[in-house]
Design a protein around this motif. Structure first.
Motif, mmCIF file in Angstrom:
data_model
loop_
_atom_site.group_PDB
_atom_site.id
_atom_site.type_symbol
_atom_site.label_atom_id
_atom_site.label_comp_id
_atom_site.label_asym_id
_atom_site.label_seq_id
_atom_site.Cartn_x
_atom_site.Cartn_y
_atom_site.Cartn_z
ATOM 1 N N TYR A 1 0.815 -1.217 0.000
ATOM 2 C CA TYR A 1 0.000 0.000 0.000
ATOM 3 C C TYR A 1 0.844 1.260 0.000
ATOM 4 O O TYR A 1 0.446 2.290 -0.505
ATOM 5 N N GLY A 2 2.009 1.171 0.614
ATOM 6 C CA GLY A 2 2.883 2.326 0.675
ATOM 7 C C GLY A 2 4.261 1.922 1.147
ATOM 8 O O GLY A 2 4.471 0.801 1.618
ATOM 9 N N ILE A 3 5.198 2.843 1.006
ATOM 10 C CA ILE A 3 6.565 2.590 1.463
ATOM 11 C C ILE A 3 7.188 3.917 1.889
ATOM 12 O O ILE A 3 6.874 4.973 1.324
ATOM 13 N N TYR A 4 8.030 3.837 2.900
ATOM 14 C CA TYR A 4 8.791 4.998 3.359
ATOM 15 C C TYR A 4 10.235 4.813 2.910
ATOM 16 O O TYR A 4 10.837 3.760 3.154
ATOM 17 N N LEU A 5 10.778 5.818 2.262
ATOM 18 C CA LEU A 5 12.170 5.797 1.807
ATOM 19 C C LEU A 5 12.885 6.999 2.407
ATOM 20 O O LEU A 5 12.542 8.146 2.105
ATOM 21 N N GLY A 6 13.832 6.737 3.284
ATOM 22 C CA GLY A 6 14.556 7.847 3.884
ATOM 23 C C GLY A 6 15.251 7.452 5.166
ATOM 24 O O GLY A 6 15.420 6.265 5.459
ATOM 25 N N MET B 1 9.008 8.267 11.703
ATOM 26 C CA MET B 1 9.286 8.628 13.099
ATOM 27 C C MET B 1 10.160 7.598 13.811
ATOM 28 O O MET B 1 10.462 7.749 14.989
ATOM 29 N N GLY B 2 10.540 6.530 13.102
ATOM 30 C CA GLY B 2 11.454 5.542 13.674
ATOM 31 C C GLY B 2 10.777 4.377 14.364
ATOM 32 O O GLY B 2 11.416 3.633 15.113
ATOM 33 N N ILE B 3 9.506 4.163 14.126
ATOM 34 C CA ILE B 3 8.760 3.078 14.772
ATOM 35 C C ILE B 3 8.848 1.825 13.902
ATOM 36 O O ILE B 3 8.613 1.885 12.694
ATOM 37 N N ASP B 4 9.186 0.684 14.523
ATOM 38 C CA ASP B 4 9.335 -0.551 13.748
ATOM 39 C C ASP B 4 7.993 -1.260 13.523
ATOM 40 O O ASP B 4 6.972 -0.882 14.093
ATOM 41 N N GLU B 5 8.027 -2.279 12.673
ATOM 42 C CA GLU B 5 6.805 -3.005 12.279
ATOM 43 C C GLU B 5 6.044 -3.580 13.475
ATOM 44 O O GLU B 5 4.818 -3.473 13.537
ATOM 45 N N ASP C 1 12.842 13.033 2.470
ATOM 46 C CA ASP C 1 12.432 11.639 2.551
ATOM 47 C C ASP C 1 11.138 11.526 1.762
ATOM 48 O O ASP C 1 10.472 12.521 1.483
ATOM 49 N N VAL C 2 10.769 10.292 1.409
ATOM 50 C CA VAL C 2 9.604 10.087 0.558
ATOM 51 C C VAL C 2 8.696 9.016 1.147
ATOM 52 O O VAL C 2 9.175 7.978 1.614
ATOM 53 N N ARG D 1 18.649 10.527 12.684
ATOM 54 C CA ARG D 1 19.306 11.693 12.102
ATOM 55 C C ARG D 1 20.228 12.330 13.127
ATOM 56 O O ARG D 1 19.830 12.578 14.254
ATOM 57 N N GLY D 2 21.440 12.592 12.711
ATOM 58 C CA GLY D 2 22.406 13.219 13.601
ATOM 59 C C GLY D 2 22.623 14.671 13.249
ATOM 60 O O GLY D 2 21.891 15.262 12.453
#
Length: 122
Positions: free
Chosen positions: A53-58, A109-113, A74-75, A64-65
């Protein structure tokens, strides 16, 4: 459904997200495409016969430092074909797009599956 009509569906879903999500989105481009590329399917570890349905690329904001500056956005890509298959009505597609956006914003936001599943957007 035309691409413009589906973009309107995604815009409506984005408008339904709580303000806290809108406020957190920085340097992020949300795109609509018909279907994932073979590379995007591989990145998502998608099994044959399953829809994406969707994907996050970034780079998630949690990784991020100080050196994260002057970078391309990011996309998040939302795939029209998958949403059309899942939703018989415009309202159903808006709801699915809202869930997809929440899921991909979660990755941003860094949340895993596993945690996304626990939160009900997995």
């Amino acid at each position: 459904m035309t691409r413009k009509e589906f973009q309107d569906v995604v815009s409506a879903a984005l408008d339904e997200l709580p303000p806290m999500f809108h406020d957190a989105l920085k340097n992020l481009d949300i795109q609509v495409r018909w279907a994932p590329t073979p590379d995007e399917r591989r990145r998502a570890r998608l099994r044959p016969g399953h829809d994406l349905y969707g994907i996050y690329l970034g780079i998630p904001i949690t990784k991020r430092g100080q050196g994260y500056a002057m970078v391309v956005p990011d996309v998040i890509i939302i795939y029209q074909r998958s949403h059309e298959r899942a939703g018989a009505t415009r309202e159903a597609m808006i709801e699915q797009a809202r869930q997809t956006l929440l899921h991909e914003i979660g990755h941003y936001m860094g949340i895993d599956e596993d945690r996304l599943r626990e939160l009900g957007v997995g």
